[in-house]
Design a protein around this motif. Structure first.
Motif, PDB file in Angstrom:
ATOM      1  N   VAL A   1      62.292  35.950-117.140  1.00 32.21           N
ATOM      2  CA  VAL A   1      63.591  35.347-116.834  1.00 32.21           C
ATOM      3  C   VAL A   1      63.522  33.831-116.994  1.00 32.21           C
ATOM      4  O   VAL A   1      64.460  33.199-117.494  1.00 32.21           O
ATOM      5  CB  VAL A   1      64.037  35.742-115.411  1.00 32.21           C
ATOM      6  N   ALA A   2      62.375  33.235-116.619  1.00 34.35           N
ATOM      7  CA  ALA A   2      62.241  31.782-116.694  1.00 34.35           C
ATOM      8  C   ALA A   2      62.210  31.275-118.127  1.00 34.35           C
ATOM      9  O   ALA A   2      62.680  30.171-118.408  1.00 34.35           O
ATOM     10  CB  ALA A   2      60.983  31.337-115.954  1.00 34.35           C
ATOM     11  N   VAL A   3      61.645  32.071-119.059  1.00 31.52           N
ATOM     12  CA  VAL A   3      61.510  31.606-120.445  1.00 31.52           C
ATOM     13  C   VAL A   3      62.590  32.197-121.350  1.00 31.52           C
ATOM     14  O   VAL A   3      62.476  32.111-122.574  1.00 31.52           O
ATOM     15  CB  VAL A   3      60.120  31.954-121.013  1.00 31.52           C
ATOM     16  N   ALA A   4      63.623  32.787-120.785  1.00 29.96           N
ATOM     17  CA  ALA A   4      64.652  33.426-121.615  1.00 29.96           C
ATOM     18  C   ALA A   4      65.381  32.424-122.500  1.00 29.96           C
ATOM     19  O   ALA A   4      65.858  32.779-123.582  1.00 29.96           O
ATOM     20  CB  ALA A   4      65.650  34.162-120.734  1.00 29.96           C
ATOM     21  N   LEU A   5      65.475  31.174-122.074  1.00 24.48           N
ATOM     22  CA  LEU A   5      66.211  30.169-122.846  1.00 24.48           C
ATOM     23  C   LEU A   5      65.309  29.321-123.727  1.00 24.48           C
ATOM     24  O   LEU A   5      65.785  28.353-124.325  1.00 24.48           O
ATOM     25  CB  LEU A   5      66.997  29.253-121.896  1.00 24.48           C
ATOM     26  N   VAL A   6      64.023  29.659-123.828  1.00 25.37           N
ATOM     27  CA  VAL A   6      63.105  28.873-124.659  1.00 25.37           C
ATOM     28  C   VAL A   6      63.134  29.425-126.076  1.00 25.37           C
ATOM     29  O   VAL A   6      62.721  30.553-126.309  1.00 25.37           O
ATOM     30  CB  VAL A   6      61.669  28.927-124.101  1.00 25.37           C
ATOM     31  N   PRO A   7      63.610  28.656-127.070  1.00 23.83           N
ATOM     32  CA  PRO A   7      63.756  29.181-128.439  1.00 23.83           C
ATOM     33  C   PRO A   7      62.472  29.133-129.253  1.00 23.83           C
ATOM     34  O   PRO A   7      62.362  28.410-130.222  1.00 23.83           O
ATOM     35  CB  PRO A   7      64.828  28.257-129.038  1.00 23.83           C
TER      36      PRO A   7
ATOM     37  N   GLY B   1      53.510  31.586-127.003  1.00 24.07           N
ATOM     38  CA  GLY B   1      53.153  30.313-126.405  1.00 24.07           C
ATOM     39  C   GLY B   1      53.811  30.129-125.055  1.00 24.07           C
ATOM     40  O   GLY B   1      53.131  29.969-124.035  1.00 24.07           O
ATOM     41  N   SER B   2      55.135  30.162-125.017  1.00 21.17           N
ATOM     42  CA  SER B   2      55.840  29.957-123.751  1.00 21.17           C
ATOM     43  C   SER B   2      55.682  31.147-122.816  1.00 21.17           C
ATOM     44  O   SER B   2      55.506  30.987-121.610  1.00 21.17           O
ATOM     45  CB  SER B   2      57.321  29.692-124.029  1.00 21.17           C
TER      46      SER B   2
END
Length: 360
Positions: A296-302, A308-309
């Motif tokens: 959920v925390a990395v859902a917006l990391v493109p 990596g993320s």
């Protein structure tokens, strides 16, 4: 009274009677057999000088394999470390993790079917989800799988507007199910995760401010510019109509929400199985909570497939759940080998075959 004369009739010449040829007329004798063909017509440009047609579909078939090679070379240290961790793991739990990973493709196929009213071909739908997983790891998160599924629904006869609405409904249902499952597990195990350890000190304020600013900017654009406002309004009407049509059929609604709930649960169960294989001293339920919180925390990391993320967020979440740093790192690397790197090459091959066969 005058007798009427009969109409003149043409009498065929009798047998043995020869026709007289008119003077000054020359007889023409045609040759027997097929007529000789002349040279091919030449246009303004010779065909030899025209450029050949670019084999776009053949290039698209080979492009996934090339991208897999590029990503593997760029992440070779992570691959080597992950395979090294698998040597010391207990294989029954790794087999369980692999089985949970395979079931995630089935859950994704069920959810995709539940998002549209039309009945999609089952085997091709399942193969498309397997290929979409590889595309999702080669392109920024969500774009690869979305493009593959949009193309597949369009080929199956679903109009583009309704295909986009079905994709949005799928993403919305999966997000709600993921967050709802995380909330339910946190309620059942309130001390499983130290949420203050997931983000550094002072990070929530700027993060919330950035999200709020982006939301306000989007609202301002919709209110001030007519063309985006009209497009968004038309899309919302189509999406709401598609959602109503799906929920009028109990089988479709059950497939949509059941698959959306099973998908993140199977992913989290796979991480818990890898944790048991490598001796992570964290209860399986806490590992599942850590996984859901990290995703959920990395859902917006493109980033492509979250490469990596996701690893960094999972390590931090497992440490926040009480696991040692070294063991948590080994678990995450082994988990990503099973769920990302091992299926990537056959998924890319499947993607190329589907493109070749014009399934997508």
């Amino acid at each position: 009274m005058c007798a009427s004369r009969p109409p003149a009739t043409l009498r065929p010449p009798g047998v043995g009677v020869t026709r007289r040829s008119s003077p000054g007329v020359t007889a023409v004798h045609f040759p027997r057999g097929p007529l000789p063909q002349g040279p091919p017509s030449q246009g303004p440009l010779s065909k030899a000088l025209l450029p050949r047609r670019v084999p776009i579909r053949r290039i698209l078939c080979l492009l996934p394999l090339v991208l897999v090679g590029v990503v593997a070379v760029r992440n070779w240290p992570v691959l080597a470390e992950g395979f090294g961790q698998l040597r010391t793991a207990r294989w029954p739990w790794l087999v369980a993790a692999a089985g949970a990973t395979c079931l995630t493709w089935v859950a994704a196929a069920v959810t995709r079917q539940g998002a549209v009213v039309e009945r999609l071909p089952r085997l091709r739908l399942l193969a498309t989800q397997f290929a979409a997983g590889a595309a999702n790891h080669l392109l920024p998160t969500g774009l690869g799988a979305s493009a593959v599924n949009l193309r597949f629904m369009t080929v199956c006869g679903v109009p583009p507007a309704r295909s986009t609405a079905a994709l949005a409904l799928y993403l919305l249902a999966e997000s709600i199910a993921r967050v709802g499952l995380l909330a339910a597990l946190l309620y059942a195990f309130p001390g499983a995760l130290r949420l203050d350890a997931l983000l550094p000190d002072g990070a929530p304020g700027p993060l919330l401010a950035a999200l709020g600013g982006a939301a306000l900017s989007a609202v301002a654009v919709l209110l001030c510019v007519r063309r985006p406002r009209t497009a968004v309004a038309a899309f919302l009407r189509t999406a709401l109509g598609e959602a109503r049509s799906v929920h009028t059929r109990p089988a479709r609604a059950l497939a949509l929400w059941g698959g959306s709930l099973a998908f993140p649960a199977l992913q989290a169960a796979g991480l818990a199985a890898v944790g048991r294989a490598l001796g992570l001293p964290v209860p399986p339920a806490h590992v599942m909570i850590a996984y859901l919180a990290a995703t959920v925390a990395v859902a917006l990391v493109p980033t492509p497939g979250g490469i990596g993320s996701v690893e960094a967020a999972l390590i931090v979440a497992l440490v926040a759940a009480g696991g040692p740093v070294a063991v948590a790192t080994a678990v995450v690397l082994a988990y990503r080998i099973i769920t990302v790197w091992l299926p990537m090459l056959p998924g890319a091959v499947t993607l190329g075959v589907l493109v070749r066969w014009k399934v997508i």
